[in-house]
Motif scaffolding. Structure first.
Motif, PDB file in Angstrom:
ATOM      1  N   ILE A   6       3.699  12.260   4.681  1.00 32.72           N
ATOM      2  CA  ILE A   6       3.395  10.842   4.893  1.00 32.72           C
ATOM      3  C   ILE A   6       1.994  10.696   5.474  1.00 32.72           C
ATOM      4  N   GLU A  88       2.326  11.047  -0.837  1.00 28.31           N
ATOM      5  CA  GLU A  88       2.878  10.095  -1.796  1.00 28.31           C
ATOM      6  C   GLU A  88       3.394   8.838  -1.103  1.00 28.31           C
ATOM      7  N   TYR A  89       3.576   8.916   0.214  1.00 33.43           N
ATOM      8  CA  TYR A  89       4.119   7.790   0.969  1.00 33.43           C
ATOM      9  C   TYR A  89       3.132   7.418   2.066  1.00 33.43           C
ATOM     10  N   HIS A 107      10.427   5.855   9.606  1.00 36.62           N
ATOM     11  CA  HIS A 107       9.876   5.473   8.305  1.00 36.62           C
ATOM     12  C   HIS A 107      10.203   6.524   7.245  1.00 36.62           C
ATOM     13  N   ARG A 111      12.765   5.544   4.033  1.00 32.25           N
ATOM     14  CA  ARG A 111      12.038   5.299   2.781  1.00 32.25           C
ATOM     15  C   ARG A 111      12.983   5.427   1.596  1.00 32.25           C
ATOM     16  N   PHE A 116       9.778  -1.239  -0.009  1.00 33.41           N
ATOM     17  CA  PHE A 116       8.837  -0.998   1.081  1.00 33.41           C
ATOM     18  C   PHE A 116       9.547  -1.369   2.379  1.00 33.41           C
ATOM     19  N   SER A 188       5.465   0.347   5.499  1.00 29.82           N
ATOM     20  CA  SER A 188       5.243   1.561   4.724  1.00 29.82           C
ATOM     21  C   SER A 188       5.746   1.377   3.300  1.00 29.82           C
ATOM     22  N   GLY A 189       5.176   2.157   2.404  1.00 29.00           N
ATOM     23  CA  GLY A 189       5.577   2.090   1.009  1.00 29.00           C
ATOM     24  C   GLY A 189       5.005   3.258   0.229  1.00 29.00           C
ATOM     25  N   TRP A 190       5.424   3.345  -1.022  1.00 32.29           N
ATOM     26  CA  TRP A 190       4.970   4.444  -1.885  1.00 32.29           C
ATOM     27  C   TRP A 190       3.546   4.173  -2.363  1.00 32.29           C
ATOM     28  N   LYS A 191       2.725   5.201  -2.305  1.00 32.99           N
ATOM     29  CA  LYS A 191       1.325   5.054  -2.712  1.00 32.99           C
ATOM     30  C   LYS A 191       1.224   4.574  -4.157  1.00 32.99           C
TER      31      LYS A 191
END
Length: 273
Positions: A6, A88-89, A107, A111, A116, A188-191
């Motif tokens: 992360i 990736e996150y 987080h 996930r 998100f 937070s979220g995925w790139k």
């Protein structure tokens, strides 16, 4: 661990005293497979020197992403930071938000593909913000209600946010429902999802650029999950000089277009068209 799980983006601008407290907070995390990417909107040499010193002190790697000061360009520097993230996150917070010791861990655990996360923050007044030291961060006192009350914190139901964990945090999340929005202090979220909507709209001024990004994520089909009593940071006080009616109106107009036209892409983001 060979691969970073992360990336934590921390935005800052000429606030080295607050940034130092925040970086100590990340050096006290229960989950440790992360990197910190500092999105620096043109801070002066004092902040640069501070970051170089912390690189030698903390266990986690720090990447300092900086550009020249040319007024409020937070959206621009955040986009540059996103590109520099290895994981990736991505978890985003600010240089005035001290994370609780389980902040990154929550987080990571919460996930989920297609979602998100929107966490919570607890605002402190200036006198208590000043009273927080490295020691009180590392031993957890700055999240201890008794310690905070000794330094002037008033009784409130919201104080539960500071210490809620496990079943208590789940219960409080359930009984105090609110719309999950992308919160720049704690989200937070995925790139790949953030890149798919082209990151932040760089036309956005102070206040609202995080919400607008979240609205495009939702237009893309990414759902928000509220964890404000689970992932918690304390928000240190600071002046807010960039906010004015003109910038508010400009931001609201952009957000209105995003909502009414259900836009998922901005031409003023990571990729310029």
């Amino acid at each position: 661990m060979s691969e970073i799980a992360i990336s934590v983006i921390i935005s800052t601008y000429n606030s080295p005293e607050w940034l130092a407290k925040v970086l100590h907070g990340y050096n006290n995390q229960t989950y440790q497979n992360f990197e910190v990417v500092i999105a620096d909107d043109g801070s002066k040499q004092e902040t640069i020197d501070l970051i170089e010193a912390f690189k030698k002190e903390v266990f986690y790697p720090i990447t300092h992403v900086w550009h020249e000061d040319n007024g409020f360009q937070k959206s621009q520097i955040l986009n540059k930071a996103i590109v520099n993230c290895q994981a990736e996150y991505i978890l985003m917070s600010d240089g005035d938000c001290i994370p609780r010791e389980d902040f990154v861990e929550v987080h990571i655990k919460e996930r989920e593909i297609g979602y998100f996360l929107s966490g919570g923050y607890f605002m402190l007044p200036m006198d208590i913000s000043k009273a927080i030291t490295k020691e009180s961060i590392m031993n957890g006192d700055c999240f201890n209600v008794a310690w905070l009350k000794f330094h002037g914190l008033k009784p409130s139901f919201k104080n539960n946010k500071l210490t809620a964990k496990g079943f208590k945090s789940w219960f409080l999340n359930a009984i105090t429902p609110t719309n999950a929005s992308w919160n720049g202090h704690n989200a937070s979220g995925w790139k790949k999802d953030i890149v798919a909507i082209n990151g932040f709209d760089e036309r956005m001024q102070y206040g609202g650029q995080d919400r607008e990004l979240g609205e495009r994520l939702m237009n893309l089909g990414i759902k928000g999950k509220q964890i404000r009593y689970s992932a918690v940071c304390i928000h240190l006080d600071h002046p807010r000089g960039y906010k004015n009616q003109e910038s508010i109106n400009k931001n609201l107009a952009i957000r209105k277009t995003t909502k009414t036209e259900k836009r998922v892409w901005t031409n003023f983001g990571i990729v310029k068209k």
